[in-house]
Design a protein around this motif. Structure first.
Motif, PDB file in Angstrom:
ATOM      1  N   UNK A  67      39.869  45.814  49.096  1.00 56.95           N
ATOM      2  CA  UNK A  67      40.328  45.833  47.712  1.00 56.95           C
ATOM      3  C   UNK A  67      40.662  44.429  47.224  1.00 56.95           C
ATOM      4  N   UNK A  68      41.261  43.626  48.093  1.00 51.81           N
ATOM      5  CA  UNK A  68      41.632  42.256  47.716  1.00 51.81           C
ATOM      6  C   UNK A  68      40.390  41.428  47.386  1.00 51.81           C
ATOM      7  N   UNK A  69      39.286  41.678  48.101  1.00 48.57           N
ATOM      8  CA  UNK A  69      38.044  40.965  47.787  1.00 48.57           C
ATOM      9  C   UNK A  69      37.639  41.230  46.344  1.00 48.57           C
ATOM     10  N   UNK A  70      37.837  42.470  45.899  1.00 51.13           N
ATOM     11  CA  UNK A  70      37.474  42.811  44.528  1.00 51.13           C
ATOM     12  C   UNK A  70      38.367  42.165  43.484  1.00 51.13           C
ATOM     13  N   UNK A  71      39.673  42.154  43.712  1.00 48.01           N
ATOM     14  CA  UNK A  71      40.584  41.675  42.665  1.00 48.01           C
ATOM     15  C   UNK A  71      40.850  40.181  42.747  1.00 48.01           C
ATOM     16  N   UNK A  72      40.501  39.539  43.861  1.00 49.87           N
ATOM     17  CA  UNK A  72      40.759  38.104  43.987  1.00 49.87           C
ATOM     18  C   UNK A  72      39.486  37.284  44.142  1.00 49.87           C
ATOM     19  N   UNK A  73      38.735  37.560  45.202  1.00 50.55           N
ATOM     20  CA  UNK A  73      37.610  36.693  45.555  1.00 50.55           C
ATOM     21  C   UNK A  73      36.485  36.751  44.535  1.00 50.55           C
ATOM     22  N   UNK A  74      36.077  37.956  44.159  1.00 55.91           N
ATOM     23  CA  UNK A  74      34.940  38.080  43.240  1.00 55.91           C
ATOM     24  C   UNK A  74      35.228  37.481  41.859  1.00 55.91           C
ATOM     25  N   UNK A 163      39.100  30.230  36.125  1.00 50.15           N
ATOM     26  CA  UNK A 163      39.204  30.491  37.561  1.00 50.15           C
ATOM     27  C   UNK A 163      40.616  30.232  38.066  1.00 50.15           C
ATOM     28  N   UNK A 164      41.305  29.284  37.444  1.00 49.72           N
ATOM     29  CA  UNK A 164      42.697  29.021  37.820  1.00 49.72           C
ATOM     30  C   UNK A 164      43.572  30.228  37.521  1.00 49.72           C
ATOM     31  N   UNK A 165      43.371  30.822  36.351  1.00 50.48           N
ATOM     32  CA  UNK A 165      44.122  32.028  35.996  1.00 50.48           C
ATOM     33  C   UNK A 165      43.777  33.169  36.937  1.00 50.48           C
ATOM     34  N   UNK A 166      42.507  33.248  37.333  1.00 44.91           N
ATOM     35  CA  UNK A 166      42.095  34.304  38.259  1.00 44.91           C
ATOM     36  C   UNK A 166      42.829  34.189  39.584  1.00 44.91           C
ATOM     37  N   UNK A 167      43.044  32.948  40.037  1.00 44.71           N
ATOM     38  CA  UNK A 167      43.767  32.741  41.292  1.00 44.71           C
ATOM     39  C   UNK A 167      45.224  33.158  41.162  1.00 44.71           C
ATOM     40  N   UNK A 168      45.888  32.697  40.090  1.00 48.77           N
ATOM     41  CA  UNK A 168      47.300  33.016  39.907  1.00 48.77           C
ATOM     42  C   UNK A 168      47.549  34.500  39.704  1.00 48.77           C
ATOM     43  N   UNK A 169      46.805  35.093  38.779  1.00 55.59           N
ATOM     44  CA  UNK A 169      46.993  36.529  38.513  1.00 55.59           C
ATOM     45  C   UNK A 169      46.535  37.351  39.712  1.00 55.59           C
ATOM     46  N   UNK A 170      45.473  36.887  40.376  1.00 57.77           N
ATOM     47  CA  UNK A 170      44.983  37.605  41.547  1.00 57.77           C
ATOM     48  C   UNK A 170      46.021  37.674  42.660  1.00 57.77           C
ATOM     49  N   UNK A 171      46.782  36.596  42.846  1.00 66.12           N
ATOM     50  CA  UNK A 171      47.841  36.605  43.855  1.00 66.12           C
ATOM     51  C   UNK A 171      48.903  37.645  43.530  1.00 66.12           C
ATOM     52  N   UNK A 172      49.245  37.752  42.249  1.00 68.37           N
ATOM     53  CA  UNK A 172      50.228  38.756  41.840  1.00 68.37           C
ATOM     54  C   UNK A 172      49.681  40.161  42.074  1.00 68.37           C
ATOM     55  N   UNK A 173      48.419  40.363  41.690  1.00 68.68           N
ATOM     56  CA  UNK A 173      47.803  41.673  41.895  1.00 68.68           C
ATOM     57  C   UNK A 173      47.723  42.022  43.382  1.00 68.68           C
TER      58      UNK A 173
END
Length: 252
Positions: A67-74, A163-173
Motif C-alpha cells: 500500500x505504501x508503494x501506491x501512496x508514496x513511491x508511485x 514531487x516535494x509535496x508528494x513526499x511530505x504528504x505521503x509520509x503523513x499518509x
C-alpha cells in the motif's frame, strides 16, 4: 500493444535511474520483517493465539508495504517525470494517458510484488514461518490490493502540486495507513476511536483480506473486503486516467 510494451520498457528504465525508490520497493519489505522479527522474536505468544509475532503479522506487513508503494513511491516518481519534462515529450506522441498509466502501473506492480515475495522469503527462511496451503490465493489478494493502491497513487499524483509535496504528504499518509491498518497491533488492543477509523481505511480491508486468506478463511468469507478493493481499483483507475496531467500543476 506495441506502445504499451515500449512504455513499459521506458518506465522500467526510468525506475532504475531512481535508485532510492527502487531500493525502497525491493528492500523495505524484507528489511522491515527482519528488523521487527529481531526485536520481537517469533516465539509462541498467547497474545497472538499461541503463534509467534512474525507468524501472526507477516501477511499484514506485506499488505502495508504494498500500500505504501501506491501512496508514496508511485506519486513521487510520476511527478519527478512530469517535472523533468519526460512526460511532456510523451505528450507529443500518439500515446494515450491510459496506455502510460497501464505501463507504469505494470512496472510498479512487478517490482512491488518482488519486494513482497522477498519479505515472505525472509519470514520463512529466517524466522521459520510456514507458508499456508492456499498461498496462491494469498498472492492473488496481494496483487489485487497492490493494483488498487497503485491506482490510488495515480489519483494522488494528479492532485499533488509537486514531487516535494508528494513526499511530505505521503509520509503523513504512510503514518495514517500504519495506524489504521491493524497490522502491527491487535484490533482489540486499539483505542475505540482507532477501531472506528479502520472502518473507513482502505488499508484495513487489504490487511483483512490477505491475513484472512493466510489464516485459512475463504474468499466468500472475505467478500466485503474483496469488493472494497475491487471497487477502489476500478474507481481510482478511471479517475487516475481522467485526471492525468502530462505537465506539473501550475501554482498561481
Amino acid at each position: 500493444m506495441r506502445g504499451y510494451k515500449e512504455l513499459t520498457r521506458t518506465s522500467a528504465l526510468s525506475m532504475l535511474r531512481e535508485p532510492v525508490g527502487f531500493f525502497f520497493m525491493i528492500v523495505f519489505a524484507p528489511m522491515l520483517v527482519i528488523i521487527l522479527g529481531t526485536v520481537f522474536g517469533n516465539d509462541p505468544n498467547p497474545d497472538f493465539g499461541g503463534v509467534g509475532y512474525i507468524d501472526r503479522t507477516l501477511p499484514a506487513f506485506a499488505s502495508v508495504v504494498l500500500a505504501i508503494i501506491g501512496v508514496m513511491t508511485l506519486p513521487q516518481s510520476q511527478l519527478v517525470l512530469s517535472e523533468s519534462g519526460a512526460l511532456r515529450r510523451l505528450r507529443l506522441t500518439p500515446v494515450r494517458p491510459s496506455t502510460w498509466i497501464a505501463a507504469n502501473l505494470s512496472v510498479h506492480a512487478a517490482v512491488g510484488f518482488v519486494g513482497m515475495m522477498l519479505a515472505l522469503l525472509a519470514g520463512t527462511a529466517i524466522f521459520g514461518v510456514t507458508l499456508p496451503a492456499n498461498i496462491v490465493s494469498v498472492l492473488l489478494a496481494c496483487l489485487l490490493g497492490l493494483v488498487a493502491f497503485l491506482a490510488l497513487g495515480f489519483v494522488l499524483a494528479s492532485l499533488y502540486p509537486s514531487s516535494t509535496a508528494a513526499t511530505g504528504i505521503g509520509n503523513v499518509l504512510m503514518i495514517l495507513l500504519m495506524l489504521t491498518s491493524g497490522a502491527f497491533v491487535p484490533l482489540e488492543a486499539m483505542p475505540a476511536g482507532v477501531q472506528r477509523a479502520m472502518d473507513f481505511s482502505p488499508i484495513a480491508y487489504f490487511v483483512e483480506l490477505v491475513s484472512g486468506l493466510w489464516n485459512g478463511q475463504g474468499w466468500s468469507e472475505l467478500g466485503h473486503a474483496t469488493l472494497v478493493l475491487i471497487f477502489m481499483a476500478a474507481v481510482c483507475g478511471v479517475l487516475g486516467a481522467l485526471l492525468f496531467r502530462w505537465e506539473p500543476r501550475r501554482i498561481s
